[in-house]
Scaffold this active site. Sequence first.
Site, short mmCIF file in Angstrom:
data_model
loop_
_atom_site.label_atom_id
_atom_site.label_comp_id
_atom_site.label_asym_id
_atom_site.label_seq_id
_atom_site.Cartn_x
_atom_site.Cartn_y
_atom_site.Cartn_z
N GLY A 13 15.96 -18.07 -4.05
CA GLY A 13 16.86 -17.70 -5.15
C GLY A 13 17.68 -16.46 -4.82
N MET A 15 17.64 -13.57 -6.32
CA MET A 15 16.74 -12.41 -6.28
C MET A 15 15.71 -12.55 -5.16
SD MET A 15 17.23 -9.94 -8.44
CE MET A 15 15.69 -9.18 -8.96
N ASP A 36 7.48 -22.28 -3.02
CA ASP A 36 8.78 -22.96 -3.16
C ASP A 36 8.51 -24.45 -3.27
OD1 ASP A 36 11.21 -24.23 -2.79
OD2 ASP A 36 11.96 -22.72 -1.40
N PHE A 128 14.93 -4.52 -13.23
CA PHE A 128 14.40 -3.60 -12.21
C PHE A 128 15.39 -2.49 -11.86
CE2 PHE A 128 11.94 -7.51 -10.92
CZ PHE A 128 10.67 -6.98 -11.05
N HIS A 155 26.56 -11.91 -18.21
CA HIS A 155 25.92 -12.37 -16.97
C HIS A 155 26.70 -13.50 -16.33
CE1 HIS A 155 22.40 -10.13 -18.41
NE2 HIS A 155 21.97 -10.16 -17.16
N LYS A 159 22.88 -18.32 -15.32
CA LYS A 159 21.69 -17.80 -16.02
C LYS A 159 21.17 -18.81 -17.03
CE LYS A 159 19.88 -13.64 -18.20
NZ LYS A 159 18.67 -13.75 -17.39
N GLY A 165 16.75 -10.96 -20.80
CA GLY A 165 15.53 -10.19 -20.99
C GLY A 165 15.84 -8.72 -21.26
N THR A 166 16.89 -8.23 -20.64
CA THR A 166 17.29 -6.84 -20.85
C THR A 166 17.72 -6.61 -22.29
OG1 THR A 166 18.06 -6.84 -18.56
CG2 THR A 166 18.79 -5.00 -19.94
N1 LIG Z 1 13.99 -8.33 -13.69
C1 LIG Z 1 15.18 -8.21 -13.11
O1 LIG Z 1 15.65 -7.11 -12.81
C2 LIG Z 1 15.95 -9.44 -12.79
C3 LIG Z 1 15.49 -10.63 -13.21
N2 LIG Z 1 16.15 -11.76 -12.92
C4 LIG Z 1 15.50 -12.97 -13.35
O2 LIG Z 1 14.83 -13.49 -12.22
C5 LIG Z 1 14.84 -14.92 -12.26
C6 LIG Z 1 15.47 -15.44 -10.99
O3 LIG Z 1 16.83 -15.09 -10.98
P1 LIG Z 1 17.80 -15.62 -9.82
O4 LIG Z 1 17.24 -15.26 -8.50
O5 LIG Z 1 19.15 -15.19 -10.18
O6 LIG Z 1 17.67 -17.20 -10.03
P2 LIG Z 1 17.89 -18.35 -8.95
O7 LIG Z 1 18.13 -19.59 -9.73
O8 LIG Z 1 18.89 -17.93 -7.95
O9 LIG Z 1 16.47 -18.44 -8.22
C7 LIG Z 1 15.35 -19.01 -8.77
C8 LIG Z 1 14.55 -19.65 -7.64
O10 LIG Z 1 13.32 -20.11 -8.16
C9 LIG Z 1 13.02 -21.32 -7.49
N3 LIG Z 1 12.07 -22.10 -8.27
C10 LIG Z 1 12.30 -22.85 -9.37
N4 LIG Z 1 11.18 -23.44 -9.75
C11 LIG Z 1 10.22 -23.07 -8.87
C12 LIG Z 1 8.85 -23.37 -8.72
N5 LIG Z 1 8.22 -24.20 -9.58
N6 LIG Z 1 8.17 -22.80 -7.71
C13 LIG Z 1 8.78 -21.96 -6.87
N7 LIG Z 1 10.09 -21.65 -6.93
C14 LIG Z 1 10.79 -22.21 -7.93
C15 LIG Z 1 14.36 -22.03 -7.34
O11 LIG Z 1 14.30 -22.96 -6.30
C16 LIG Z 1 15.27 -20.86 -7.02
O12 LIG Z 1 15.37 -20.69 -5.62
C17 LIG Z 1 15.56 -15.29 -13.54
O13 LIG Z 1 14.63 -15.48 -14.58
C18 LIG Z 1 16.40 -14.06 -13.85
O14 LIG Z 1 16.67 -13.92 -15.21
C19 LIG Z 1 17.30 -11.75 -12.21
C20 LIG Z 1 17.84 -10.58 -11.78
C21 LIG Z 1 17.21 -9.32 -12.05
O1 LIG Z 2 19.47 -13.54 -14.65
C1 LIG Z 2 19.91 -12.45 -14.21
O2 LIG Z 2 20.79 -12.40 -13.34
C2 LIG Z 2 19.34 -11.21 -14.74
N1 LIG Z 2 18.31 -11.29 -15.52
C3 LIG Z 2 17.64 -10.21 -16.12
C4 LIG Z 2 17.78 -10.28 -17.62
O3 LIG Z 2 17.67 -11.38 -18.20
O4 LIG Z 2 17.97 -9.23 -18.26
C5 LIG Z 2 18.00 -8.88 -15.51
C6 LIG Z 2 19.43 -8.75 -15.13
O5 LIG Z 2 20.18 -8.60 -16.29
C7 LIG Z 2 19.89 -9.92 -14.30
#
Ligand SMILES: NC(=O)C1=CN([C@@H]2O[C@H](COP(=O)(O)OP(=O)(O)OC[C@H]3O[C@@H](n4cnc5c(N)ncnc54)[C@H](O)[C@@H]3O)[C@@H](O)[C@H]2O)C=CC1
Ligand SMILES: O=C(O)C1=N[C@H](C(=O)O)C[C@H](O)C1
Length: 266
Positions: A13, A15, A36, A128, A155, A159, A165-166
Amino acid sequence: MQTIRVILAGPRGRMGREAVLLMERTPHFELVGAVDYKHHGTKLCDIEGMPALAVPVYGTLEACLQEINADVLLDLTNPETGKLHIHTALKYNLRSVIGTTGFTEEEITHLTATAEEKKVGTIIAPNFAVGAVLMMKFAQVAAKYFGDVEIIELHHDQKLDAPSGTALKTVDLIRSVREPKRQGHPNEVEQLPGARGAKVDGIHVHSVRLPGLIAHQEVLFGGDGQMLTIRHDSFNRASFMSGVKVAIETVMGIETLIYGLENIID
Ligand SMILES: NC(=O)C1=CN([C@@H]2O[C@H](COP(=O)(O)OP(=O)(O)OC[C@H]3O[C@@H](n4cnc5c(N)ncnc54)[C@H](O)[C@@H]3O)[C@@H](O)[C@H]2O)C=CC1
Ligand SMILES: O=C(O)C1=N[C@H](C(=O)O)C[C@H](O)C1
């Protein structure tokens, strides 16, 4: 420093790819397994675009935990999978850092009780990025002085969850310092359903999804003849990685669930 063995769920993904780079450049982190669903039985280096790391890949977290001894699960998947993984981690007494969003207040309350009962360190971090954490903290302070507030989160259009979540965490922090309040005109009418956004205790939350965006949020406070805007922008996913690092290090020393990095970085 003690080596921390990490399992990463979601390595392909947006992230996840950044997190793999973080693992590579951090001497005391060791990526010992990846989850994965598309690549069970392979190695990370066999997956297109991944660095040359011979880390075993499993289709499910359960399968991974049958073979791999780890200290921490880092979950960066999607709301449905993140929920499944945090339960699995708790079941196996494995510490976890969950960056995946989409948890409800009730779910967090329930998970907190489970983590406390089992004494398994768990961190759910809706954002984060240190700047975003400060934006939320500043909004909490401002809410003591301004009774009326609206949140606009913006966003990228891939998404899955809305609001972010923020935004939910920001609502949570603001609610902790202000009484529920109806905002706007008492007789206001939404000519288009949803025009005034989602409402929690009178706080309006608006979600924008557009290609080109990454992660942005504005918290708007209105008062007599004045307005305060607190805004944060993440322009890339590297902005989240220092927070991921701190969360992984911190989760090693706790026996409860921490919701939000504002409880870690002082
Ligand atoms: N806490 C933070 O600061 C942040 C949180 N996020 C959150 O993190 C999550 C991921 O965001 P992105 O990377 O943008 O999404 P993305 O869609 O690019 O990546 C998600 C990955 O999870 C994989 N996946 C899906 N189901 C799966 C399973 N059952 N087992 C293993 N892998 C699986 C997908 O193949 C994909 O590669 C989202 O919920 C997003 O809201 C995103 C950015 C920052
Ligand atoms: O999905 C995202 O991209 C992000 N998700 C988190 C959220 O839901 O707040 C953190 C950040 O905003 C990016």
